[in-house]
Design a protein around this motif. Sequence first.
Motif, short mmCIF file in Angstrom:
data_model
loop_
_atom_site.label_atom_id
_atom_site.label_comp_id
_atom_site.label_asym_id
_atom_site.label_seq_id
_atom_site.Cartn_x
_atom_site.Cartn_y
_atom_site.Cartn_z
N ASP A 130 59.18 59.46 2.35
CA ASP A 130 60.32 59.85 2.83
C ASP A 130 61.27 60.28 1.63
N LYS A 131 61.04 59.61 0.29
CA LYS A 131 61.83 59.75 -0.77
C LYS A 131 60.97 59.58 -1.99
N VAL A 132 61.30 60.31 -3.11
CA VAL A 132 60.34 60.52 -4.22
C VAL A 132 61.47 60.70 -5.25
N ALA A 133 60.80 60.15 -6.60
CA ALA A 133 61.35 60.70 -7.83
C ALA A 133 60.70 61.78 -8.15
N ILE A 134 61.43 62.87 -8.66
CA ILE A 134 60.70 64.06 -9.02
C ILE A 134 61.21 64.47 -10.52
N ALA A 135 60.25 65.11 -11.08
CA ALA A 135 60.20 65.54 -12.52
C ALA A 135 59.58 66.89 -12.55
N GLY A 136 60.07 67.58 -13.57
CA GLY A 136 59.40 69.16 -13.76
C GLY A 136 59.49 69.56 -15.26
N HIS A 137 58.70 70.40 -15.57
CA HIS A 137 58.80 70.98 -17.14
C HIS A 137 58.80 72.44 -16.79
N ASP A 138 59.71 73.34 -17.48
CA ASP A 138 59.90 74.75 -17.54
C ASP A 138 60.15 75.09 -15.97
N ILE A 139 59.36 76.07 -15.41
CA ILE A 139 59.35 76.45 -14.14
C ILE A 139 59.61 75.30 -13.13
N GLY A 140 58.64 74.25 -13.42
CA GLY A 140 58.54 73.07 -12.55
C GLY A 140 59.90 72.43 -12.49
N SER A 141 60.76 72.34 -13.68
CA SER A 141 61.97 71.89 -13.62
C SER A 141 62.75 72.67 -12.86
N ALA A 142 62.97 73.63 -12.61
CA ALA A 142 63.83 74.49 -11.81
C ALA A 142 63.48 74.09 -10.19
N VAL A 143 62.23 74.12 -10.01
CA VAL A 143 61.75 73.54 -8.82
C VAL A 143 62.42 72.11 -8.45
N ALA A 144 62.03 71.45 -9.46
CA ALA A 144 62.36 70.10 -8.98
C ALA A 144 64.01 69.94 -9.00
N PHE A 145 64.79 70.73 -9.59
CA PHE A 145 66.40 70.77 -9.36
C PHE A 145 66.44 71.30 -7.93
N ALA A 146 65.76 72.50 -7.50
CA ALA A 146 65.88 72.84 -6.14
C ALA A 146 65.60 71.91 -4.97
N TYR A 147 64.67 71.13 -5.37
CA TYR A 147 64.24 70.14 -4.65
C TYR A 147 65.49 68.96 -4.12
N ALA A 148 66.15 68.54 -5.63
CA ALA A 148 67.15 67.69 -5.44
C ALA A 148 68.30 68.22 -4.77
N GLU A 149 68.45 69.50 -4.84
CA GLU A 149 69.69 70.15 -4.13
C GLU A 149 69.46 70.19 -2.61
N ASN A 150 68.39 70.85 -2.35
CA ASN A 150 68.19 71.14 -0.97
C ASN A 150 67.80 69.81 -0.19
N TYR A 151 67.26 68.68 -0.85
CA TYR A 151 66.72 67.44 -0.10
C TYR A 151 67.17 66.38 -0.76
N PRO A 152 68.73 66.14 -1.03
CA PRO A 152 69.15 65.17 -1.72
C PRO A 152 68.72 63.64 -1.02
N GLU A 153 68.75 63.45 0.16
CA GLU A 153 68.30 62.27 0.88
C GLU A 153 66.80 62.01 0.66
N ALA A 154 65.86 63.04 0.27
CA ALA A 154 64.76 62.77 -0.14
C ALA A 154 64.23 62.52 -1.72
#
Length: 331
Positions: A130-154
């Motif tokens: 239900d909840k994860v720590a998430i990390a990304g590099h390069d394009i993956g970093s942008a996706v990780a940011f979008a994850y945090a913005e759209n799913y802050p509770e997760a």
Amino acid sequence: MATASPGYTQTSTTDAPAATHAHKPAAAKTDISDSTLVKSLPGFRNGYATVNGVRLHYVIGGKGEPLVLLPGWPETWWTFHKIMPALAEHYTVIVVDLRGMGASSKPTDGYDKKTMAADIHELTQSLGYDKVAIAGHDIGSAVAFAYAENYPEATDKLVMMEFPHPDDSLQTFPLLPANGAYGDRLGSARPNLWWFAFNQVSGLPEQLLAGRVRLEQDWLFHYFLVNEKAVDMRDRAVYEHAYNSAAAIRAGNAWYQAFPQDISDNRNYGQLQMPVLVMGGPAYKWMKMVVGDKAVNMSAVDVENSGHFIQEEQPERVAKSMLDFLQSARE
């Protein structure tokens, strides 16, 4: 600058076969399939899941709370292989080939970072988290940011490496470098990101590069690495194979072609409340500025003596910085 392609072969199936390189010595063949690569990382295994209309390949191992790692262009999950064992001592590490990457499927659309974040959210939910720590590099970093913005509770904590989420600042980047400031190595100059524009072109890049993407990749590694041996011949063969087909080039370029939509989405994003760590080599100051405008609780690490691929050039520093951040108590 480009070097000759080494003699590696890939045994798994892909969208299209890699081109035959006449100069490859037949005696120097090595299996670089995901099934073989993952065997070099004890405790890890390959997995596949169909989520949000795409089939994603991931590699999972370790113990503890979940930590998702997302790679960038022009690489795959393998970019994190040097730090995965250290992280897996404390976390269940899930490294995902993004939509369009490696053994994941390559649809015709859905390459905006909001949709790609939805891919990852559905994947983590399907794995029971239900909840994860998430990390990304390069394009993956942008996706990780979008994850945090759209799913802050997760999202427990967020780690971003060497690329922020696309914002309006991208549209101010010059097409031409300053007079005398451009060479074949980055050094201390501001990078001329010509591939941002090249990757916007539909159809032509795959016609030019399919079967010989190694030429582009070797140029990028030469330009961005302080120590070119940090991405060795096996690593390069893995990335070459992953992007050498027209379908793979088209899909990877689509991450860049979605930047205008990403910039538009970014304007509607609010402040991130969870702890955020940014790490950068050449992009450190840019990351600190751009992400700092969106994160209320941000830490920053300047990874010295490294080019863009910090997790490959300075894996011990990156792994330690990540663990220190992830294991720190909430303020």
